[in-house]
Design an enzyme around this catalytic site. Structure first.
Site, PDB file in Angstrom:
ATOM      1  CD  GLU A   1      -4.830  -5.827   2.730  1.00 31.40           C
ATOM      2  OE1 GLU A   1      -5.504  -5.174   3.409  1.00 31.40           O
ATOM      3  OE2 GLU A   1      -3.558  -5.882   2.729  1.00 31.40           O
TER       4      GLU A   1
ATOM      5  CD  GLU B   1      -2.901  -1.177   2.342  1.00 28.36           C
ATOM      6  OE1 GLU B   1      -3.887  -1.590   2.155  1.00 28.36           O
ATOM      7  OE2 GLU B   1      -2.651  -0.548   3.347  1.00 28.36           O
TER       8      GLU B   1
END
Length: 685
Positions: A313, A151
């Site tokens: 995710e 991320e």
């Protein structure tokens, strides 16, 4: 070249942290994953302290055993480079790797993502751990791919360490070559800001009224994006050299990062982390909010990077850290619904976050499939249902792509400039939401498309769409205007909003009538303008074409338009204020297409009125009747087409089909009135 994941089957997986659990649990965990029809796990992205417990000392034994166990159970593994979480020995020994607040205060050890991209030492150490991992695991039979870092630009997307100031200075010097060119681009003649030595150049620092030079602030975002790309390229090159048989991806879509350039230059496909409850936990006072359905807009942005992608995710339970982000538990069916929301919008590989809820640390309330007690529960059963469905239908869906005739247009420069510029930035989010909401409720599929000057065949990409909405493109270059004019000339319908075309790529305001480079295309100029703010009330609109339109007001900002071309049609006027009777919405035919200009921020009623004037309808309107609470989307290729129906309502939704269709998940023929359960999913062939 399109960078997409290429799978022959929809696949399901889960994020797993073997270092968090006793080794005795691994075999049972992997066995149960396979029972749920899972194929893939992601591991290692936060494990640097275990992989290199001391500088230069590498210990891979734990992960060797975990990957061997996963392989015994037929699981594929995505390895994360652990560079999002530098260990304590590293930050203690080399504090220069730490990121800093704008005032220079260092962010210390104890969280994650507390490093800066431009520290030479951090780049060196990241390259070492990446190479050691890539060489060690290059031939492991379970490993299929790598996730770079985790991320990028999450937690923070601004960087003010000394290394960042130095790197920015070098970046600016490469871009502008001379201080004269930099001073001209940044307009430093104002307020005596002129630079006379390169050492005077810094990223924005604390200023009176917290208001840095706006042109510097725009370049800051461009620099941060380039810094991420340089940092990621180091790892990508190492992995490709050491493990050429593995794919390379990364996850997330965060601010101040050109995810398209990232993917083009170093990834095989883009991955995303999908948490639909983020769209609803803040609460909304608007009528009929989209709530978790709004997350489809984010997935549409991902789809523009990779038409088929991985969700690394997928939300699998209630979420939150100890001190923030308190999200409720998904209702029965919602987790499955969110999974198919991702699939509809292009995900061919979906990994739930996470297998089991952490019992320690900041994320002890970020629940996975299994709870602390590790007993069967509703979420596990729901994942098993999805796994069985993927196994049954996945070969049909995989590789098909989302189809839409309408697109909302974005670009990075306007996104980044709009963060600082309150005269156009807030309008974009407002208008994008209005368009997306009404297109959703009218069951009209929509793409989100980024304009990129370096992209190949951009015109051909735009010509796929019958309608483009480019709400508030303050920064608009002549090259982009030429591209958009060619799109309209070839038959497209293009819709602009207020504040279009009044800045160049530097963020400066050229001495020309607005909307600048597209004034001729639209056939109008902006004679005057005013913000609708404070005590000023938005004036009502009067529709002048197509009969009476919906009651609507010109919100946010008002461009008062002057018609410059007799071919322009005035579609709506301001009905109030000192500019009552002046054009508010215009249309000009150009070639085979139309250029529309609306002098305000778009609202839901205005969008409805324009859609009525355009005559845009749902692609299923002639055979399918569906209530507003159901999202309709289509995945297709040259040979097959699948219509997804996702019910976001807490009550069943009745649909009516006027022709017989096969429902893929149930394997049945349906026609007439059919009920979709609360949070239910249908896929029609």
């Amino acid at each position: 070249m399109v960078k997409s994941i290429r799978l022959k089957q929809l696949e399901l997986g889960v994020c797993y942290y073997p270092e968090h659990w006793q080794e005795e649990l691994w075999e049972d965990d992997f066995r149960r994953m396979r029972e749920l029809k899972m194929s893939t796990i992601r591991v290692g992205e936060f494990a640097w302290a275990l992989l290199e417990p001391q500088e230069g000392v590498f210990e891979f034994g734990l992960f060797d055993r975990a990957l061997d166990a996963a392989h015994r159970h037929g699981l594929k593994v995505i390895l994360g480079t652990p560079t999002a979480t530098p260990p304590a020995w590293l930050t203690h020994k080399y504090p220069e790797v730490l990121n800093a607040a704008q005032d220079g205060t260092l962010y210390r050890h104890g969280m994650r993502r507390h490093y800066n991209y431009n520290s030479p030492k951090y780049r060196e150490l990241c390259a070492i751990i990446t190479r050691e991992m890539a060489v060690h695991f290059q031939d492991h039979p379970a490993v299929v791919g790598w996730q770079l870092d985790n991320e990028f630009n999450c937690e923070t997307n601004v960087f003010y360490a000394e290394a960042d100031h130095a790197a920015f200075r070098a970046w600016a010097r490469r871009k502008y070559a001379t201080l004269d060119a930099l001073n001209e681009a940044w307009g430093t003649v104002v307020w005596s800001q002129t630079y006379t030595d390169w050492e005077q150049v810094h990223l924005p620092r604390p200023t009176v009224a917290d208001s840095p030079n706006p042109h510097l602030a725009l370049d800051e975002k461009r620099f941060i994006s380039d810094s991420v790309l340089e940092f990621a390229q180091i790892q990508a090159d190492i992995v490709r050299e050491a493990a050429p048989g593995h794919y390379v991806t990364t996850n997330g879509m965060f601010g101040h990062l050109d995810s398209h350039a990232l993917t083009d230059s170093m990834l095989d496909f883009f991955s995303y982390d999908s948490y639909p409850q983020f769209a609803s936990i803040s609460g909304s006072t608007e009528a009929k909010p989209l709530s978790d359905r709004k997350w489809s807009l984010n997935l549409s942005a991902v789809r523009d990077v990779s038409p088929n992608f991985c969700v690394m995710e997928q939300q699998a339970g209630p979420g939150g850290w100890v001190n923030r982000m308190k999200m409720p538990s998904p209702r029965p069916g919602q987790m499955r619904l969110w999974t198919y929301q991702s699939v509809l919008h292009g995900a061919d590989l979906v990994l739930y976050f996470r297998w089991r809820t952490a019992t320690v640390g900041t994320e002890i309330y970020w629940h996975g499939l299994n709870d602390y007690a590790n007993r069967p529960n509703r979420r596990v059963r729901e994942a098993g249902e999805v796994g069985r469905e993927f196994a049954a239908i996945g070969r049909k869906i995989a590789g098909t792509t989302y189809r839409a005739d309408v697109a909302i247009v974005r670009d990075y420069d306007n996104e980044w400039d709009g963060e600082f510029d309150i005269w156009h930035g807030p309008l974009t989010g407002r208008s994008t939401h209005a368009w997306y909401k009404q297109l959703q409720y009218r069951h009209i599929p929509v793409d989100l498309v980024y304009l990129r000057t370096q992209a190949q065949d951009q015109l051909a990409a735009l010509q796929k769409y019958k309608v483009l909405i480019y709400p508030h493109a303050a920064i608009l270059t002549p090259e982009t205007a030429e591209l958009l004019s060619a799109y309209v000339e070839s038959g497209g319908k293009l819709i602009f909003g207020a504040r279009t075309g009044y800045k160049d790529e530097r963020g400066q305001c050229p001495m020309q009538p607005m909307p600048g480079p597209v004034a001729q295309l639209c056939g109008i100029t902006v004679e005057e303008f005013t913000a609708i703010t404070g005590t000023a009330a938005a004036p009502a609109l009067r529709w002048t074409q197509g009969g009476s339109g919906p009651q609507a007001w010109a919100e946010g900002f008002n461009d008062i338009l002057a018609v410059e071309d007799p071919a322009v049609e005035v579609m709506a006027e301001y009905a109030e204020e000192y500019y009552a009777g002046r054009p508010a919405l215009t249309k000009r035919r150009h070639g085979a297409g139309e250029a529309w200009y609306y002098g305000a921020a778009f609202s839901e009623p205005v969008v409805d009125g324009i859609l009525d004037l355009l005559g845009v309808q749902s692609p299923s309107a002639d055979w399918l009747s569906v209530p507003e609470q159901v999202e309709i989307g289509i995945r297709a290729d040259d040979h097959r087409s699948y219509v997804f129906l996702l019910n976001y309502g807490e009550a069943p939704a009745a649909i009516v089909l006027s022709e017989r269709r096969t429902e893929l998940l149930g394997g049945t023929q349906i026609e007439g009135r059919v009920e979709i359960p609360a949070y239910g999913v249908l896929i029609l062939e």
